[in-house]
Design a protein around this motif. Sequence first.
Motif, short mmCIF file in Angstrom:
data_model
loop_
_atom_site.label_atom_id
_atom_site.label_comp_id
_atom_site.label_asym_id
_atom_site.label_seq_id
_atom_site.Cartn_x
_atom_site.Cartn_y
_atom_site.Cartn_z
N LYS A 1 0.82 -1.22 0.00
CA LYS A 1 0.00 0.00 0.00
C LYS A 1 0.85 1.27 0.00
N VAL A 2 2.07 1.15 0.47
CA VAL A 2 2.97 2.31 0.47
C VAL A 2 4.13 2.06 -0.49
N ARG A 3 4.33 3.05 -1.35
CA ARG A 3 5.46 3.01 -2.29
C ARG A 3 6.31 4.26 -2.11
N LEU A 4 7.60 4.14 -2.43
CA LEU A 4 8.57 5.19 -2.10
C LEU A 4 9.40 5.54 -3.33
N CYS A 5 9.63 6.83 -3.55
CA CYS A 5 10.40 7.23 -4.73
C CYS A 5 11.59 8.11 -4.32
N LEU A 6 12.46 8.38 -5.30
CA LEU A 6 13.73 9.05 -5.02
C LEU A 6 13.68 10.51 -5.46
N GLY A 7 13.93 11.42 -4.53
CA GLY A 7 13.91 12.85 -4.84
C GLY A 7 15.28 13.48 -4.64
N TYR A 8 16.21 13.19 -5.58
CA TYR A 8 17.57 13.75 -5.49
C TYR A 8 17.77 14.86 -6.52
N THR A 9 17.51 14.52 -7.79
CA THR A 9 17.90 15.40 -8.90
C THR A 9 17.08 16.68 -8.89
N GLU A 10 17.73 17.78 -9.29
CA GLU A 10 17.04 19.07 -9.35
C GLU A 10 17.11 19.60 -10.78
N PRO A 11 16.25 20.57 -11.11
CA PRO A 11 16.26 21.07 -12.49
C PRO A 11 17.64 21.56 -12.94
N GLU A 12 18.46 22.05 -12.00
CA GLU A 12 19.77 22.58 -12.41
C GLU A 12 20.88 21.54 -12.42
N GLY A 13 20.56 20.29 -12.11
CA GLY A 13 21.62 19.28 -12.19
C GLY A 13 21.42 18.11 -11.26
N GLY A 14 21.86 16.93 -11.73
CA GLY A 14 21.66 15.72 -10.96
C GLY A 14 22.92 14.93 -10.68
N ASN B 1 11.05 24.18 0.53
CA ASN B 1 10.80 24.91 -0.71
C ASN B 1 11.84 24.52 -1.75
N GLY B 2 11.38 24.29 -2.97
CA GLY B 2 12.32 23.94 -4.04
C GLY B 2 11.64 23.12 -5.11
N ALA B 3 12.46 22.47 -5.93
CA ALA B 3 11.91 21.65 -7.02
C ALA B 3 12.84 20.47 -7.26
N LYS B 4 12.26 19.33 -7.57
CA LYS B 4 13.05 18.14 -7.89
C LYS B 4 12.63 17.63 -9.27
N MET B 5 13.65 17.35 -10.06
CA MET B 5 13.44 16.89 -11.43
C MET B 5 13.51 15.36 -11.47
N PHE B 6 12.79 14.73 -12.37
CA PHE B 6 12.88 13.28 -12.59
C PHE B 6 12.56 12.47 -11.33
N THR B 7 11.52 12.87 -10.58
CA THR B 7 11.13 12.03 -9.43
C THR B 7 10.22 10.93 -9.97
N THR B 8 10.84 9.88 -10.48
CA THR B 8 10.09 8.83 -11.16
C THR B 8 9.16 8.11 -10.19
N GLY B 9 7.93 7.93 -10.62
CA GLY B 9 6.96 7.18 -9.82
C GLY B 9 6.26 8.00 -8.75
N ALA B 10 6.57 9.29 -8.62
CA ALA B 10 5.98 10.09 -7.53
C ALA B 10 4.45 9.99 -7.53
N HIS B 11 3.87 9.95 -8.72
CA HIS B 11 2.40 9.93 -8.82
C HIS B 11 1.81 8.59 -8.40
N ASN B 12 2.65 7.58 -8.20
CA ASN B 12 2.17 6.28 -7.72
C ASN B 12 2.70 5.97 -6.32
N CYS B 13 3.33 6.95 -5.69
CA CYS B 13 3.96 6.72 -4.39
C CYS B 13 3.27 7.53 -3.30
#
Length: 398
Positions: free
Chosen positions: A120-133, A153-165
């Motif tokens: 029921k719980v899924r987890l994704c990776l929030g490392y990369t940012e729009p300015e570099g990964g 406050n900020g933004a993370k790029m390429f957080t794969t699976g966030a919408h299912n986590c």
Amino acid sequence: MDFSRVDLSAQDAAFHDRARAFLDLHVTDEVRRRDRETGDNFDAGVHLAMGAEGWLAAEAKTGEPGGMTRVQRRIWDLEKRRAQVPWVTGGTTVIVAKSVEQFGSPDLREEVLPRVLSGKVRLCLGYTEPEGGSDVATCKTRAVRDGDQWVINGAKMFTTGAHNCQYVFLIANTDPQARKHKSLTMFLVPLDTPGIDIQGIRTVDGDRTNIVYYTDVRIDDKYRLGEVNDGWRVLMEPLSVEHGAVDAAADGLGDVSILAHQGTMMATAADRVAEIAARPGPDGHRLLDDRSVAYRLGRSVARIEAALSTPSLFGRVAIAQAMRDTSPDLMDILGSASVLPIDTEGAVDDGGAEYIYRWAPLCGIYGGTLEVFRNMIAQHVLGLGRPNYSPPAAARAG
Ligand SMILES: Cc1cc2nc3c(=O)[nH]c(=O)nc-3n(C[C@H](O)[C@H](O)[C@H](O)COP(=O)(O)OP(=O)(O)OC[C@H]3O[C@@H](n4cnc5c(N)ncnc54)[C@H](O)[C@@H]3O)c2cc1C
């Protein structure tokens, strides 16, 4: 390297049958078609069924009482691959759950881990940012303490699976004045917290990933993992696992490199091209009778075999590079109809080679780029020293 076959005990053979029956029942053509359409690389129905029937719990306890044995785990992993189980979000969940177990407070562990095992719980990776990964530590997303809470406050790029986590494993800067690796703190942020906006991005191979915006996102301190400004320590192991910077299992019951899944897909596409090339046409002529076809096919297959047998970081680079180098040859061999993608009428190999062609660039980017891995091998494995990025004249002087 030990290439001997493993003799299955009666118990393991029964496990094999049970795993295959479960996957055949749940991972249907419709699941695979839907996954191609969404690019999600995750199927909630399959994942929840794995949780409900105890597969996720048994997998998590591999080698422990109540868990899969090493042989069973290998069977399970290979069968999942054979069935083409959508796999990315399941994989990130396993990586992050280990860090929650190691660094989470008892409250947080209780909130998260049982529901990871139920699916029921899924987890994704929030490392990369729009300015570099590539340099994860140059993180600009800020977390500021406010009593028992943090405001992000900020933004993370390429957080794969966030919408299912349900949670994101987020790295944030908690001390902009400190040295890079001493300025970071890890959090497990509930994704339903107000102020989080998840926006989808489709990549050239059809995968869906996300950009996630954090605006005044307020979370309790219990969602912190590890000490304040000690996030780099929390991140080291999950990063190494994602990089594939780990030795192959001594018992031979594991993939020799982290991109083995991608490598197997590439090998399957090449086998299909070989089969088509060996088939006589209406005039009895085979593509393979053309010596340039035979040469390019043989060269591709040799590259793929070598890549699949190459361990650790070397294997990761070999597989991603072989995907880039062989997929144009495989498409050329098949001719212009090879540009038609999977599920398109007339696609000569059902789009297998074309898919590898579009997937190859991504495999040399996610989890770290080919250039970065080549540098890591040069510096840390071959001991050639740190790369120098100065302009050529300055580099010579230095
Ligand atoms: C499909 C996909 C899924 C992803 N999923 C996730 C995810 O779930 N979570 C997440 O946090 N991230 C994810 N990523 C991000 C991925 O890890 C980064 O794209 C990757 O680390 C490279 O970072 P970047 O794209 O910002 O490129 P940059 O770091 O901006 O690099 C740009 C270029 O410079 C080169 N370069 C940079 N540094 C060096 C160096 N030291 N030496 C040599 N060359 C260098 C790179 O090779 C590249 O060619 C995903 C990416 C993709 C494409």
